[in-house]
Design a protein around this motif. Structure first.
Motif, PDB file in Angstrom:
ATOM      1  N   GLY A  66      46.509  47.138  41.736  1.00 15.96           N
ATOM      2  CA  GLY A  66      46.342  46.023  42.655  1.00 15.96           C
ATOM      3  C   GLY A  66      46.613  46.397  44.102  1.00 15.96           C
ATOM      4  N   GLY A  67      47.511  47.344  44.325  1.00 16.31           N
ATOM      5  CA  GLY A  67      47.866  47.702  45.686  1.00 16.31           C
ATOM      6  C   GLY A  67      47.556  49.138  46.067  1.00 16.31           C
ATOM      7  N   HIS A  68      47.049  49.923  45.119  1.00 15.30           N
ATOM      8  CA  HIS A  68      46.850  51.357  45.380  1.00 15.30           C
ATOM      9  C   HIS A  68      45.527  51.857  44.797  1.00 15.30           C
ATOM     10  CE1 HIS A  68      51.107  51.961  46.601  1.00 15.30           C
ATOM     11  NE2 HIS A  68      51.316  50.975  45.749  1.00 15.30           N
ATOM     12  N   ASP A 114      40.533  41.062  42.477  1.00 15.67           N
ATOM     13  CA  ASP A 114      41.148  39.731  42.504  1.00 15.67           C
ATOM     14  C   ASP A 114      40.486  38.827  43.540  1.00 15.67           C
ATOM     15  OD1 ASP A 114      42.940  40.128  40.442  1.00 15.67           O
ATOM     16  OD2 ASP A 114      44.545  40.845  41.747  1.00 15.67           O
ATOM     17  N   LYS A 115      40.149  39.391  44.701  1.00 20.92           N
ATOM     18  CA  LYS A 115      39.519  38.581  45.751  1.00 20.92           C
ATOM     19  C   LYS A 115      38.118  38.136  45.349  1.00 20.92           C
ATOM     20  CE  LYS A 115      42.147  40.436  49.677  1.00 20.92           C
ATOM     21  NZ  LYS A 115      42.097  41.240  50.919  1.00 20.92           N
ATOM     22  N   VAL A 116      37.355  39.035  44.743  1.00 24.34           N
ATOM     23  CA  VAL A 116      36.007  38.674  44.285  1.00 24.34           C
ATOM     24  C   VAL A 116      36.085  37.653  43.152  1.00 24.34           C
ATOM     25  CG1 VAL A 116      33.944  39.566  43.108  1.00 24.34           C
ATOM     26  CG2 VAL A 116      34.904  40.803  45.059  1.00 24.34           C
ATOM     27  N   ALA A 117      37.070  37.793  42.287  1.00 24.22           N
ATOM     28  CA  ALA A 117      37.248  36.832  41.201  1.00 24.22           C
ATOM     29  C   ALA A 117      37.507  35.435  41.754  1.00 24.22           C
ATOM     30  CB  ALA A 117      38.400  37.270  40.305  1.00 24.22           C
ATOM     31  N   ARG A 118      38.312  35.350  42.809  1.00 27.57           N
ATOM     32  CA  ARG A 118      38.584  34.040  43.420  1.00 27.57           C
ATOM     33  C   ARG A 118      37.311  33.444  44.015  1.00 27.57           C
ATOM     34  NH1 ARG A 118      43.718  36.223  44.859  1.00 27.57           N
ATOM     35  NH2 ARG A 118      43.013  36.888  46.917  1.00 27.57           N
ATOM     36  N   TYR A 133      43.137  33.830  37.540  1.00 26.03           N
ATOM     37  CA  TYR A 133      43.987  35.003  37.762  1.00 26.03           C
ATOM     38  C   TYR A 133      44.551  35.470  36.414  1.00 26.03           C
ATOM     39  CZ  TYR A 133      48.107  37.680  39.184  1.00 26.03           C
ATOM     40  OH  TYR A 133      49.053  38.659  39.326  1.00 26.03           O
ATOM     41  N   PRO A 134      44.709  36.781  36.184  1.00 23.51           N
ATOM     42  CA  PRO A 134      44.284  37.894  37.044  1.00 23.51           C
ATOM     43  C   PRO A 134      42.782  38.140  36.952  1.00 23.51           C
ATOM     44  CG  PRO A 134      45.305  38.732  35.042  1.00 23.51           C
ATOM     45  CD  PRO A 134      45.444  37.237  34.985  1.00 23.51           C
ATOM     46  N   GLY A 135      42.183  38.454  38.095  1.00 22.94           N
ATOM     47  CA  GLY A 135      40.736  38.524  38.178  1.00 22.94           C
ATOM     48  C   GLY A 135      40.101  39.752  37.570  1.00 22.94           C
TER      49      GLY A 135
END
Length: 340
Positions: A140-142, A170-174, A180-182
């Motif tokens: 998610g962050g790396h 996650d952003k595209v899923a939103r 969540y989680p996407g």
């Protein structure tokens, strides 16, 4: 090692409260994870304060359960390993303080582990590491490519310049209205779809091993807006398939190119997005064709867990690395070599 080494691992960097006991850095004796997904789902992502409160409620219980499942007492342990960073600072502090209290009460050394090193060492729980190796970390962050010449030696050759792969998922899923989680939602839709929207690939400079997924995310948003402004309807599965193909193509191509350039003996994948079936399939097929051994942990060891922290902590323990009782959470902790 003249005797078996048992390390208790503790992980609380984000929204999983986990404790595990690992033998000799290779064998999982117990692995307990308390997930917060259901609690965080209603917010569409992780709320740090809520994550910390859940950790406070669960940390003692998961440690006790890890000992119970292992049928061990604190006196049977050799060390305590805990995620020192990176992560949510409040969440990190819960695990660190629990680890310090446990270590102090039982006269055990404490070892601070980098979260990404933990993800890399999850692979050692499945098969021995052979050096030099290349690690693709996707979470998610790396999003990073790391060359390891030996245990504890980390040479960063590529990293994300903006959104990490998991963050983009996650952003595209939103945008698509998925829960969540996407990541798992998009992976499922992509694998079921017979059509895919064509989206761009961000290759960057010809010799670069860096990654960029922010533009891809924007392309998905623009596509959706354009379709809707013309009165049409977006088919989520077609978008998911196209988005995933773009991410997977870039990750696979750069990883195999790096593996050949650095002449590694082994390639491993690590991190939550390594659980993505589309990515796993692409990497496995590509490296089979290239004749380079490729490994990825089972899904349960790709997502955050404490067994990976105990595995990395064992390698550090054997190298003589020790932490101190003034250890603090490091939300921006950099992955640096500890074998030198």
């Amino acid at each position: 090692m003249n005797k078996d080494v048992y390390v208790l691992g503790i992980e609380t960097s984000c929204d999983e409260t986990a404790a595990s006991i690992v033998k000799n850095g290779r064998e999982i004796v117990s692995n307990v994870v308390a997930s917060q997904i259901q609690s965080q789902q209603r917010f569409g992502g992780v709320v740090p304060e809520i994550a910390s409160r859940h950790h406070v409620e669960q940390i003692t219980l998961v440690i006790e359960e890890a000992l119970k499942v292992a049928k061990m007492m604190p006196a049977d342990l050799d060390a305590v390993a805990v995620t020192e960073g990176p992560g949510l600072v409040g969440a990190l502090l819960i695990g660190i303080n629990a680890a310090k209290a446990f270590a102090f009460a039982n006269g055990l050394p404490i070892i601070g582990v980098h979260h990404i090193a933990g993800h890399i060492y999850a692979n050692q729980l499945m098969q021995p590491m052979e050096f030099p190796l290349l690690a693709l970390i996707v979470s998610g962050g790396h999003t990073e490519l790391v060359v390891m010449e030996k245990h504890g030696s980390f040479k960063l050759i590529g990293e994300t310049r903006d959104d990490a792969a998991g963050e983009a998922y996650d952003k595209v899923a939103r945008v698509l209205g998925l829960p969540y989680p996407g990541g798992p939602q998009i992976d499922k839709l992509a694998l079921e779809s017979e059509e895919a929207i064509e989206f761009p690939r961000a290759w960057l400079e010809a010799d670069s091993y860096d990654f960029s997924f922010s533009g891809l995310k924007s392309a998905v948003i623009n596509y959706k807006h354009n379709v809707e402004q013309k009165g049409g309807s977006v088919i989520p599965s077609h978008v998911a398939a196209g988005f995933q193909q773009s991410v997977v193509d870039v990750l696979t191509a750069k990883t195999v190119r790096a593996a050949k350039e650095y002449g590694v003996k082994q390639v491993i994948a690590a991190g939550g997005v390594a659980a993505n079936k589309g990515l796993r399939t692409s990497l496995e097929a590509t490296f089979k064709d290239a004749g380079i051994p490729f490994y990825v942990p089972p899904i349960s060891l790709c997502t955050d867990n404490a067994a990976m922290i105990a595995a990395a902590g064992t390698a550090m323990f054997i190298e003589g690395k020790r932490g101190a009782m003034d250890m603090n959470g490091k939300p921006g902790m950099q992955l640096t070599s500890w074998s030198e």
